[in-house]
Motif scaffolding. Structure first.
Motif, mmCIF file in Angstrom:
data_model
loop_
_atom_site.group_PDB
_atom_site.id
_atom_site.type_symbol
_atom_site.label_atom_id
_atom_site.label_comp_id
_atom_site.label_asym_id
_atom_site.label_seq_id
_atom_site.Cartn_x
_atom_site.Cartn_y
_atom_site.Cartn_z
ATOM 1 N N ILE A 81 -20.604 7.038 5.447
ATOM 2 C CA ILE A 81 -20.509 6.791 3.950
ATOM 3 C C ILE A 81 -19.368 7.231 3.504
ATOM 4 O O ILE A 81 -18.775 8.344 3.740
ATOM 5 C CB ILE A 81 -21.744 7.333 3.202
ATOM 6 N N VAL A 82 -18.492 6.120 3.120
ATOM 7 C CA VAL A 82 -17.059 6.745 2.503
ATOM 8 C C VAL A 82 -16.929 6.376 1.010
ATOM 9 O O VAL A 82 -17.538 5.288 0.583
ATOM 10 C CB VAL A 82 -15.960 6.027 3.472
ATOM 11 N N SER A 83 -15.827 6.996 0.530
ATOM 12 C CA SER A 83 -15.664 6.675 -1.039
ATOM 13 C C SER A 83 -14.090 6.935 -0.947
ATOM 14 O O SER A 83 -13.258 7.694 -1.683
ATOM 15 C CB SER A 83 -16.254 7.560 -1.976
ATOM 16 N N PRO A 84 -13.452 5.511 -0.564
ATOM 17 C CA PRO A 84 -12.014 5.617 -0.468
ATOM 18 C C PRO A 84 -11.144 5.259 -1.739
ATOM 19 O O PRO A 84 -11.800 4.649 -2.644
ATOM 20 C CB PRO A 84 -11.523 4.697 0.442
ATOM 21 N N ALA A 85 -9.998 5.588 -1.969
ATOM 22 C CA ALA A 85 -9.029 4.936 -2.891
ATOM 23 C C ALA A 85 -7.820 4.547 -2.537
ATOM 24 O O ALA A 85 -7.131 5.329 -1.644
ATOM 25 C CB ALA A 85 -8.994 6.143 -3.941
ATOM 26 N N PHE A 86 -7.686 3.428 -2.854
ATOM 27 C CA PHE A 86 -6.215 2.786 -2.181
ATOM 28 C C PHE A 86 -5.265 2.544 -3.367
ATOM 29 O O PHE A 86 -5.549 1.963 -4.208
ATOM 30 C CB PHE A 86 -6.634 1.635 -1.561
ATOM 31 N N ASN A 87 -4.143 3.105 -3.322
ATOM 32 C CA ASN A 87 -2.865 2.975 -4.055
ATOM 33 C C ASN A 87 -2.051 1.612 -3.857
ATOM 34 O O ASN A 87 -1.559 1.662 -2.874
ATOM 35 C CB ASN A 87 -1.820 4.269 -4.394
ATOM 36 N N ALA B 250 -7.468 1.168 -6.085
ATOM 37 C CA ALA B 250 -8.892 0.455 -6.114
ATOM 38 C C ALA B 250 -9.602 1.408 -5.236
ATOM 39 O O ALA B 250 -9.495 1.991 -4.251
ATOM 40 C CB ALA B 250 -8.590 -0.738 -4.872
ATOM 41 N N ARG B 251 -10.759 1.656 -5.935
ATOM 42 C CA ARG B 251 -11.814 2.757 -5.660
ATOM 43 C C ARG B 251 -13.040 2.239 -5.072
ATOM 44 O O ARG B 251 -13.360 1.302 -5.677
ATOM 45 C CB ARG B 251 -11.835 3.800 -6.633
ATOM 46 N N GLY B 252 -13.518 2.704 -4.106
ATOM 47 C CA GLY B 252 -14.889 2.438 -3.566
ATOM 48 C C GLY B 252 -15.766 3.676 -3.682
ATOM 49 O O GLY B 252 -15.536 4.685 -3.211
ATOM 50 N N GLY B 253 -17.213 3.520 -4.050
ATOM 51 C CA GLY B 253 -17.933 4.494 -4.110
ATOM 52 C C GLY B 253 -19.243 4.383 -3.126
ATOM 53 O O GLY B 253 -19.759 3.582 -3.230
ATOM 54 N N LEU C 216 0.792 -1.134 0.184
ATOM 55 C CA LEU C 216 -0.023 -0.010 0.056
ATOM 56 C C LEU C 216 0.959 1.495 0.019
ATOM 57 O O LEU C 216 1.705 1.402 1.110
ATOM 58 C CB LEU C 216 -0.849 -0.091 1.230
ATOM 59 N N THR C 217 0.890 2.209 -0.941
ATOM 60 C CA THR C 217 1.485 3.103 -1.350
ATOM 61 C C THR C 217 0.870 4.611 -0.762
ATOM 62 O O THR C 217 1.512 5.610 -0.567
ATOM 63 C CB THR C 217 2.235 3.392 -2.444
ATOM 64 N N GLY C 218 -0.417 4.396 -0.555
ATOM 65 C CA GLY C 218 -1.206 5.685 -0.310
ATOM 66 C C GLY C 218 -2.652 5.291 -0.331
ATOM 67 O O GLY C 218 -3.055 4.358 -0.920
ATOM 68 N N TYR C 219 -3.508 6.271 0.149
ATOM 69 C CA TYR C 219 -4.815 6.316 0.343
ATOM 70 C C TYR C 219 -5.409 7.662 0.247
ATOM 71 O O TYR C 219 -4.809 8.476 0.836
ATOM 72 C CB TYR C 219 -5.373 5.155 1.239
ATOM 73 N N GLU C 220 -6.740 7.804 0.246
ATOM 74 C CA GLU C 220 -7.568 8.843 0.338
ATOM 75 C C GLU C 220 -9.018 8.580 0.546
ATOM 76 O O GLU C 220 -9.374 7.530 0.098
ATOM 77 C CB GLU C 220 -7.154 9.983 -0.715
ATOM 78 N N GLY C 221 -9.857 9.556 0.854
ATOM 79 C CA GLY C 221 -11.144 9.329 0.880
ATOM 80 C C GLY C 221 -11.867 8.616 2.314
ATOM 81 O O GLY C 221 -12.924 8.269 2.305
ATOM 82 N N ILE C 222 -10.931 8.404 3.090
ATOM 83 C CA ILE C 222 -11.132 7.709 4.402
ATOM 84 C C ILE C 222 -10.352 8.164 5.418
ATOM 85 O O ILE C 222 -8.904 8.204 5.211
ATOM 86 C CB ILE C 222 -11.190 6.145 4.197
ATOM 87 N N ASP C 223 -10.827 8.731 6.861
ATOM 88 C CA ASP C 223 -9.819 9.023 7.577
ATOM 89 C C ASP C 223 -10.278 7.679 8.953
ATOM 90 O O ASP C 223 -11.231 7.568 9.503
ATOM 91 C CB ASP C 223 -10.696 10.261 8.353
#
Length: 220
Positions: free
Chosen positions: A103-109, A156-159, A89-96
């Motif tokens: 309701i979250v829309s995360p993305a994981f590198n 990898a993204r989640g909506g 895992l090199t990075g992520y966004e959209g979630i704390d």
């Protein structure tokens, strides 16, 4: 005598018979030769004692056979190396992780590292406690291009993924302890032929683990 037999006459009649046996000294020798077809030395099978070079030839043959087998094994390992996989895992966004929203829309590198294998298509899913948070599809076409070692980077993204209160509390507790462990499932497909018109084989599945930590760069 009482039987009326002349012993002298009988003895004289038997003399030719005894003379014949005595005159044939090789009779018993020939008979003995027929009973024992050959001597012990002539009938024994060859052995290392008979030929001093036997042991040397035996060692040479065994050593040559072992060398050939080792060479074949090395060639097979070179042609068909053992596949290995790893994920990072090199990075992520959209979630704390410490205060995740309902309701979250995360993305994981995610980086998938492959050695000794290839994938023409890869499906990636990132999960937490068996809940899918993000997913991706990549088509590197490595097998068609003959690439057997590669780092495949996907996002990898989640909506609008819904998280229960229990799941959010669990994630926050893990984050306070220093890390949140995520599961990464990768399904890799190789084309049945070298062209995508042929169809795909049964996928190979790899399950790995990555961790969200404070050291992992957040892109938000």
């Amino acid at each position: 005598m009482g039987l009326g037999i002349d012993l002298e006459t009988a003895a004289a009649a038997a003399e030719p018979f005894h003379d014949t046996k005595a005159a044939d000294p090789h009779r018993h020798a020939a008979s003995g030769g027929r009973r024992g077809c050959c001597s012990r030395a002539s009938c024994s099978s060859p052995s290392a004692d008979d030929d001093p070079s036997f042991l040397l030839v035996f060692v040479w043959v065994c050593g040559g056979t072992l060398f050939v087998l080792l060479a074949i094994a090395a060639m097979l390992m070179w042609l068909y190396p053992t596949p290995s996989y790893s994920v990072h895992l090199t990075g992520y966004e959209g979630i704390d992780p410490g205060r995740a929203a309902r309701i979250v829309s995360p993305a994981f590198n995610v980086t998938l590292r492959m050695n000794g294998t290839c994938a023409d298509t890869a499906l990636v899913a990132v999960t937490y406690s068996d809940v899918a948070l993000g997913w991706a599809r990549a088509e590197p076409r490595d097998c068609a291009e003959g690439r057997w070692a590669k780092d495949l980077e996907v996002v990898a993204r989640g909506g609008e993924v819904g998280l229960s209160r229990r799941l959010r509390d669990h994630m926050a507790s893990d984050w306070r302890s220093g890390e949140v462990e995520l599961g990464v499932t990768v399904m890799m497909y190789r084309l049945a032929g070298w062209r995508d018109t042929v169809g795909e084989n049964i996928p190979r599945t790899f399950d790995g683990k990555v961790k969200m930590t404070r050291e992992v760069t957040r892109t938000t």
